[in-house]
Design a protein around this motif. Sequence first.
Motif, PDB file in Angstrom:
ATOM      1  N   GLU A  16       4.478   0.639   0.476  1.00  0.00           N
ATOM      2  CA  GLU A  16       5.186   0.543   1.754  1.00  0.00           C
ATOM      3  C   GLU A  16       5.510  -0.921   2.028  1.00  0.00           C
ATOM      4  OE1 GLU A  16       2.716   2.297   4.754  1.00  0.00           O
ATOM      5  OE2 GLU A  16       2.779   4.281   3.826  1.00  0.00           O
ATOM      6  N   THR A  17       6.743  -1.165   2.455  1.00  0.00           N
ATOM      7  CA  THR A  17       7.161  -2.528   2.740  1.00  0.00           C
ATOM      8  C   THR A  17       7.549  -2.651   4.207  1.00  0.00           C
ATOM      9  OG1 THR A  17       7.930  -2.882   0.495  1.00  0.00           O
ATOM     10  CG2 THR A  17       8.820  -4.331   2.159  1.00  0.00           C
ATOM     11  N   ARG A  18       7.135  -3.758   4.809  1.00  0.00           N
ATOM     12  CA  ARG A  18       7.522  -4.066   6.181  1.00  0.00           C
ATOM     13  C   ARG A  18       7.700  -5.589   6.271  1.00  0.00           C
ATOM     14  NH1 ARG A  18       2.145  -3.273   5.952  1.00  0.00           N
ATOM     15  NH2 ARG A  18       0.767  -4.636   7.113  1.00  0.00           N
ATOM     16  N   PHE A  19       8.192  -6.038   7.399  1.00  0.00           N
ATOM     17  CA  PHE A  19       8.418  -7.465   7.591  1.00  0.00           C
ATOM     18  C   PHE A  19       7.701  -7.934   8.842  1.00  0.00           C
ATOM     19  CE2 PHE A  19      11.787  -6.053   4.878  1.00  0.00           C
ATOM     20  CZ  PHE A  19      11.941  -7.095   3.977  1.00  0.00           C
ATOM     21  N   ALA A  20       7.042  -9.086   8.736  1.00  0.00           N
ATOM     22  CA  ALA A  20       6.393  -9.710   9.892  1.00  0.00           C
ATOM     23  C   ALA A  20       7.472 -10.289  10.798  1.00  0.00           C
ATOM     24  CB  ALA A  20       5.433 -10.800   9.423  1.00  0.00           C
ATOM     25  N   GLN A  21       7.118 -10.632  12.027  1.00  0.00           N
ATOM     26  CA  GLN A  21       8.085 -11.226  12.954  1.00  0.00           C
ATOM     27  C   GLN A  21       8.680 -12.503  12.394  1.00  0.00           C
ATOM     28  OE1 GLN A  21       5.974 -11.604  16.671  1.00  0.00           O
ATOM     29  NE2 GLN A  21       6.677  -9.588  17.358  1.00  0.00           N
ATOM     30  N   SER A  22       7.903 -13.201  11.548  1.00  0.00           N
ATOM     31  CA  SER A  22       8.394 -14.440  10.944  1.00  0.00           C
ATOM     32  C   SER A  22       9.401 -14.179   9.829  1.00  0.00           C
ATOM     33  CB  SER A  22       7.222 -15.236  10.382  1.00  0.00           C
ATOM     34  OG  SER A  22       6.613 -14.516   9.318  1.00  0.00           O
ATOM     35  N   GLY A  23       9.548 -12.906   9.418  1.00  0.00           N
ATOM     36  CA  GLY A  23      10.460 -12.561   8.332  1.00  0.00           C
ATOM     37  C   GLY A  23       9.773 -12.418   6.988  1.00  0.00           C
ATOM     38  N   THR A  24       8.476 -12.704   6.918  1.00  0.00           N
ATOM     39  CA  THR A  24       7.724 -12.589   5.671  1.00  0.00           C
ATOM     40  C   THR A  24       7.594 -11.121   5.279  1.00  0.00           C
ATOM     41  OG1 THR A  24       6.438 -14.558   6.194  1.00  0.00           O
ATOM     42  CG2 THR A  24       5.516 -13.084   4.527  1.00  0.00           C
ATOM     43  N   GLN A  25       7.922 -10.825   4.024  1.00  0.00           N
ATOM     44  CA  GLN A  25       7.800  -9.455   3.531  1.00  0.00           C
ATOM     45  C   GLN A  25       6.337  -9.149   3.224  1.00  0.00           C
ATOM     46  OE1 GLN A  25      10.570  -8.425   0.456  1.00  0.00           O
ATOM     47  NE2 GLN A  25       9.435  -6.607  -0.153  1.00  0.00           N
ATOM     48  N   ILE A  26       5.883  -7.955   3.633  1.00  0.00           N
ATOM     49  CA  ILE A  26       4.525  -7.483   3.380  1.00  0.00           C
ATOM     50  C   ILE A  26       4.634  -6.140   2.687  1.00  0.00           C
ATOM     51  CG2 ILE A  26       2.322  -6.808   4.406  1.00  0.00           C
ATOM     52  CD1 ILE A  26       3.278  -8.451   6.929  1.00  0.00           C
ATOM     53  N   THR A  27       4.058  -6.018   1.511  1.00  0.00           N
ATOM     54  CA  THR A  27       4.060  -4.753   0.782  1.00  0.00           C
ATOM     55  C   THR A  27       2.619  -4.304   0.613  1.00  0.00           C
ATOM     56  OG1 THR A  27       6.094  -5.322  -0.383  1.00  0.00           O
ATOM     57  CG2 THR A  27       4.744  -3.589  -1.352  1.00  0.00           C
ATOM     58  N   ARG A  48      -7.172   0.027  -1.724  1.00  0.00           N
ATOM     59  CA  ARG A  48      -6.000  -0.370  -0.955  1.00  0.00           C
ATOM     60  C   ARG A  48      -5.825  -1.878  -1.006  1.00  0.00           C
ATOM     61  NH1 ARG A  48      -5.685   3.269   4.194  1.00  0.00           N
ATOM     62  NH2 ARG A  48      -6.186   1.335   5.227  1.00  0.00           N
ATOM     63  N   SER A  49      -4.563  -2.317  -0.865  1.00  0.00           N
ATOM     64  CA  SER A  49      -4.292  -3.739  -0.916  1.00  0.00           C
ATOM     65  C   SER A  49      -2.931  -4.035  -0.286  1.00  0.00           C
ATOM     66  CB  SER A  49      -4.319  -4.244  -2.359  1.00  0.00           C
ATOM     67  OG  SER A  49      -4.336  -5.650  -2.369  1.00  0.00           O
ATOM     68  N   ALA A  50      -2.623  -5.304  -0.141  1.00  0.00           N
ATOM     69  CA  ALA A  50      -1.326  -5.743   0.354  1.00  0.00           C
ATOM     70  C   ALA A  50      -1.032  -7.120  -0.228  1.00  0.00           C
ATOM     71  CB  ALA A  50      -1.308  -5.797   1.876  1.00  0.00           C
ATOM     72  N   VAL A  51       0.253  -7.395  -0.425  1.00  0.00           N
ATOM     73  CA  VAL A  51       0.695  -8.703  -0.904  1.00  0.00           C
ATOM     74  C   VAL A  51       1.811  -9.187   0.020  1.00  0.00           C
ATOM     75  CG1 VAL A  51       0.010  -8.497  -3.321  1.00  0.00           C
ATOM     76  CG2 VAL A  51       2.174  -7.532  -2.598  1.00  0.00           C
ATOM     77  N   PHE A  52       2.073 -10.485  -0.003  1.00  0.00           N
ATOM     78  CA  PHE A  52       3.000 -11.094   0.929  1.00  0.00           C
ATOM     79  C   PHE A  52       4.025 -11.956   0.194  1.00  0.00           C
ATOM     80  CE2 PHE A  52      -1.216 -10.547   2.616  1.00  0.00           C
ATOM     81  CZ  PHE A  52      -0.992  -9.859   3.801  1.00  0.00           C
ATOM     82  N   GLY A  53       5.163 -12.199   0.836  1.00  0.00           N
ATOM     83  CA  GLY A  53       6.167 -13.115   0.320  1.00  0.00           C
ATOM     84  C   GLY A  53       6.724 -12.712  -1.034  1.00  0.00           C
ATOM     85  N   LYS A  54       6.763 -13.669  -1.968  1.00  0.00           N
ATOM     86  CA  LYS A  54       7.327 -13.426  -3.304  1.00  0.00           C
ATOM     87  C   LYS A  54       6.581 -12.322  -4.048  1.00  0.00           C
ATOM     88  CE  LYS A  54      10.460 -16.750  -3.523  1.00  0.00           C
ATOM     89  NZ  LYS A  54      11.861 -16.437  -3.490  1.00  0.00           N
ATOM     90  N   SER A  55       5.252 -12.256  -3.884  1.00  0.00           N
ATOM     91  CA  SER A  55       4.479 -11.191  -4.533  1.00  0.00           C
ATOM     92  C   SER A  55       4.889  -9.828  -3.988  1.00  0.00           C
ATOM     93  CB  SER A  55       2.981 -11.402  -4.314  1.00  0.00           C
ATOM     94  OG  SER A  55       2.551 -12.584  -4.934  1.00  0.00           O
ATOM     95  N   ALA A  56       5.153  -9.753  -2.689  1.00  0.00           N
ATOM     96  CA  ALA A  56       5.592  -8.501  -2.077  1.00  0.00           C
ATOM     97  C   ALA A  56       6.959  -8.092  -2.628  1.00  0.00           C
ATOM     98  CB  ALA A  56       5.651  -8.645  -0.564  1.00  0.00           C
ATOM     99  N   GLU A  57       7.851  -9.055  -2.784  1.00  0.00           N
ATOM    100  CA  GLU A  57       9.168  -8.774  -3.363  1.00  0.00           C
ATOM    101  C   GLU A  57       9.023  -8.249  -4.791  1.00  0.00           C
ATOM    102  OE1 GLU A  57      12.012 -11.995  -3.042  1.00  0.00           O
ATOM    103  OE2 GLU A  57      11.164 -12.567  -1.100  1.00  0.00           O
TER     104      GLU A  57
END
Length: 135
Positions: A16-27, A48-57
Amino acid sequence: MPLPTVTIFGTINKIETRFAQSGTQITSFQIECSEKNKDGQWENLYIRSAVFGKSAEFVNNHFTDGSLCVATGKLVTEVYDGKDGKRYDIKLKFPTIEFPPKAKSNDAPQSAPKRQEMPQSNMPEIEIDIDEVPF
């Protein structure tokens, strides 16, 4: 004492992918690891896990539900109150996600990395009563 670093080979699901208010992608996603026990029944572990930014992309662009992956990170257990009492959730923090190693032949399926023997240790063996472990 630092958190244990683990490498997990499994199937990535529930991406699942979403975006923080700052625009950072979170997957966010979960990794399923399975094996048969001595009775021939499948035992599953869901992490379970999550990655941010370039890793999320990277995860969002290159993995789909059911893809094999190798994930390395810090393994933690989060405890929270659920409807049925205390609940324990295993999570992988600060993960790096990679594709599994390719088989030698293009026709051969991908397989888990070969297991290696752990070096012998001079540490004494410790007995743990599984019934006392909180998760």
